[in-house]
Design a protein around this motif. Structure first.
Motif, PDB file in Angstrom:
ATOM      1  N   ALA A 163       0.957  -1.296  -0.080  1.00 21.59           N
ATOM      2  CA  ALA A 163       0.058   0.174   0.045  1.00 21.59           C
ATOM      3  C   ALA A 163       0.881   1.215  -0.052  1.00 21.59           C
ATOM      4  O   ALA A 163       0.705   2.302  -0.851  1.00 21.59           O
ATOM      5  N   ALA A 164       1.970   1.256   0.941  1.00 21.14           N
ATOM      6  CA  ALA A 164       2.804   2.291   0.821  1.00 21.14           C
ATOM      7  C   ALA A 164       3.537   2.588  -0.275  1.00 21.14           C
ATOM      8  O   ALA A 164       3.637   3.767  -1.110  1.00 21.14           O
ATOM      9  N   ASP A 165       3.956   1.421  -1.034  1.00 17.66           N
ATOM     10  CA  ASP A 165       4.632   1.461  -2.454  1.00 17.66           C
ATOM     11  C   ASP A 165       3.564   2.155  -3.507  1.00 17.66           C
ATOM     12  O   ASP A 165       4.018   3.022  -4.268  1.00 17.66           O
ATOM     13  N   ASN A 166       2.515   1.791  -3.354  1.00 15.15           N
ATOM     14  CA  ASN A 166       1.494   2.247  -4.372  1.00 15.15           C
ATOM     15  C   ASN A 166       1.073   3.675  -4.183  1.00 15.15           C
ATOM     16  O   ASN A 166       1.002   4.400  -5.286  1.00 15.15           O
ATOM     17  N   ALA A 167       1.273   4.190  -3.263  1.00 13.12           N
ATOM     18  CA  ALA A 167       0.940   5.493  -2.633  1.00 13.12           C
ATOM     19  C   ALA A 167       1.999   6.312  -2.961  1.00 13.12           C
ATOM     20  O   ALA A 167       1.978   7.413  -3.622  1.00 13.12           O
ATOM     21  N   VAL A 168       3.411   5.840  -3.103  1.00 16.00           N
ATOM     22  CA  VAL A 168       4.678   6.685  -3.457  1.00 16.00           C
ATOM     23  C   VAL A 168       4.492   6.768  -4.956  1.00 16.00           C
ATOM     24  O   VAL A 168       4.750   7.872  -5.552  1.00 16.00           O
ATOM     25  N   GLN A 169       4.154   5.537  -5.755  1.00 19.53           N
ATOM     26  CA  GLN A 169       4.074   5.587  -7.171  1.00 19.53           C
ATOM     27  C   GLN A 169       3.029   6.617  -7.623  1.00 19.53           C
ATOM     28  O   GLN A 169       3.194   7.216  -8.518  1.00 19.53           O
ATOM     29  N   ALA A 170       1.993   6.806  -6.835  1.00 26.93           N
ATOM     30  CA  ALA A 170       0.923   7.799  -7.070  1.00 26.93           C
ATOM     31  C   ALA A 170       1.568   9.191  -7.135  1.00 26.93           C
ATOM     32  O   ALA A 170       1.116  10.086  -7.849  1.00 26.93           O
ATOM     33  N   ASN A 171       2.221   9.517  -5.950  1.00 29.80           N
ATOM     34  CA  ASN A 171       2.748  10.648  -5.724  1.00 29.80           C
ATOM     35  C   ASN A 171       3.788  11.181  -7.017  1.00 29.80           C
ATOM     36  O   ASN A 171       3.849  12.014  -7.431  1.00 29.80           O
TER      37      ASN A 171
END
Length: 522
Positions: A343-351
């Motif tokens: 989930a954190a990886d995905n949020a970083v990618q979105a950023n």
């Protein structure tokens, strides 16, 4: 096996209570992640996201932007050639983008190298130019102006490595050692790669030597295939765990869909629990989500990988023993303490996607620095043809509204101040960041800027009034009697006193005149 055996020993009365507790815990985790994701999308940058997920950054390096919302310190240091003076390049605002204008002003009339890339984390794991190692001699810093790019609507500079360039910190704080879990990502480019060892970012040996299997845990990006099979032509996101670039526990790829990642801007991600698991992900840093290319056990190709034996140094641009033949691009990267959640990886990618790497410059159709344009031929035969790159060579070919996206992108250029003379211009490829038009043996090509004086001169063209009365002609900076000319659909620098076929006087004035217009690529 042990997990299945334990579950069988749970009594019938205990199992419902455990399931209820697990369900409640899962709901709390999901709620917290949902809340964190919402907040992250609004205000948080990559290290804020990882920190909120319980895996704080122990290294955060970037030449383009802040990686914490509250960070307002320097990003990197440059040194100019004229007097060896140094200055730090910071941000336009806290949590914002690099102040590239400060670099341009400091380096005006000379050239600069990046001598240090600062760690934005509280650990202060700053990267300085790498010294000699077991497989390579003293490195140099990257040319500070080699990779201009738009991020967040601002012009900033990435770091372009052209071989024998690297950075390192052998005395770090907080970086994983001896089988501790960690994660890392970097933003790089799929258009500036080779098959040499090793364009890495991550955990390495502390003595610049190969000290054995499992003593590294670093991201690698390139076209070097260490273990067969490697599907497609790459470049691939791989794990450099020392004495091997791994796409799986077996070494070679176990994923036939992973044929490489050629986007101009690539998210590369590695995480490793240091004991029995590692995962690799990649993605388009301009759009979309991450793709998991491998998730499973540590390598089984030899001893030393399970558990890992990381030493905790940080390397950028080379292998652990300073194998420094690779090329590559670096815009940002972080390393974490602990294994990040998906989930954190995905949020970083979105950023990362929200940054808009390689986005429009905001200016089009003119020869002013920063403008995006396309150059149309004016010879009667070819008024629908545009200067473009194709297989690394400069050519002219028809481009229209019905042309493919690739054709339109190949025919779009970004005007930069002349790399050898700021009163002239250089042309950076729109879809190959850091690649410029330059002549070599009088033939014009698209090549990555290596920072050399020869490249700077070869890639600089001085605009004058069009020789046939239309548009503009472009005089070669270092061959001032020669002009940018198309001949038999290829592009050269030429003059009518030369002895080559492309020096022909026939239609010379027309062939050397170009009309600057709106860019074909948005």
């Amino acid at each position: 096996m042990s997990q299945r055996r334990d579950s069988k020993n749970v009594s019938a009365n205990t199992r419902p209570r455990i399931l209820l507790l697990l369900s409640a815990a899962a709901a709390l985790v999901l709620a917290s992640l949902t809340t964190a994701s919402t907040a992250s999308a609004a205000t948080s940058l990559p290290c804020d996201i990882y920190g909120a997920a319980g895996t704080p950054c122990v290294a955060a390096h970037s030449t383009t932007r802040a990686l914490y919302a509250a960070y307002n310190g320097p990003l990197y240091q440059v040194q100019r050639a004229s007097d060896s003076a140094r200055t730090n390049i910071g941000l336009l605002a806290a949590g914002g983008y690099a102040n590239a204008a400060a670099q341009d002003s400091f380096c005006a009339g000379t050239t600069c190298l990046i001598t240090e890339i600062y760690d934005q984390s509280p650990r202060h794991n700053d990267l300085t130019i790498e010294g000699p190692g077991g497989a390579g001699g003293q490195d140099t810093g990257v040319p500070a102006d080699a990779l201009p790019v738009t991020a967040g609507g601002h012009q900033v500079y990435g770091a372009s490595f052209s071989g024998r360039m690297g950075y390192r910190d052998n005395t770090t704080s907080g970086v994983a050692v001896n089988g501790q879990p960690e994660g890392m990502y970097m933003i790089t480019s799929g258009t500036h790669v080779n098959d040499r060892c090793c364009f890495d970012y991550g955990n390495a040996e502390t003595n610049n030597l190969d000290t054995g299997n499992g003593h590294m845990d670093a991201l690698n990006f390139g076209t070097e295939c260490w273990f067969q099979p490697c599907n497609g032509t790459g470049p691939w996101v791989q794990a450099d765990l020392e004495n091997g670039l791994f796409q799986s526990s077996a070494g070679g790829s176990q994923n036939t869909a992973n044929t490489g990642t050629k986007f101009p801007f690539v998210t590369a991600l590695l995480k490793n629990n240091g004991q029995n698991f590692f995962a690799l992900k990649d993605g388009n840093a301009q759009s979309g989500s991450l793709r998991t290319t491998y998730s499973g056990p540590e390598p089984t190709t030899g001893s030393g990988y399970a558990p890992m034996h990381q030493e905790g140094a940080i390397v950028l641009g080379t292998g652990g023993d300073n194998s420094n033949g690779s090329i590559g691009s670096f815009f940002e990267g972080v390393m974490t303490a602990g294994l990040p959640t998906d989930a954190a990886d995905n949020a970083v990618q979105a950023n990362v996607v929200s940054v808009g790497y390689g986005g429009p410059t905001g200016t089009t159709g003119s020869l002013t620095a920063g403008s995006e344009l396309s150059l149309r031929a004016t010879t009667a035969c070819c008024t629908g043809d545009y200067l473009r790159h194709q297989n690394d060579s400069a050519v002219i070919s028809p481009v229209s509204s019905g042309s493919s996206t690739v054709d339109k992108s190949d025919a779009t250029w970004i005007v930069r101040k002349g790399l050898a003379d700021a009163s002239c211009v250089s042309f950076e490829s729109r879809n190959y960041p850091g690649d410029f038009l330059r002549h070599f043996n009088f033939k014009v090509q698209r090549q990555p800027m290596d920072g050399s004086a020869a490249f700077r001169a070869d890639a600089t063209f001085c605009p004058v009034a069009g020789k046939n009365g239309q548009g503009t002609s472009f005089r070669s900076y270092n061959y001032p009697t020669k002009y940018l000319r198309h001949y038999n659909f290829s592009v050269y620098i030429a003059d009518t006193s030369g002895t080559n076929a492309w020096d022909s006087a026939t239609s010379y004035n027309d062939d050397t005149s170009w009309v600057a217009g709106q860019p074909w690529a948005p």
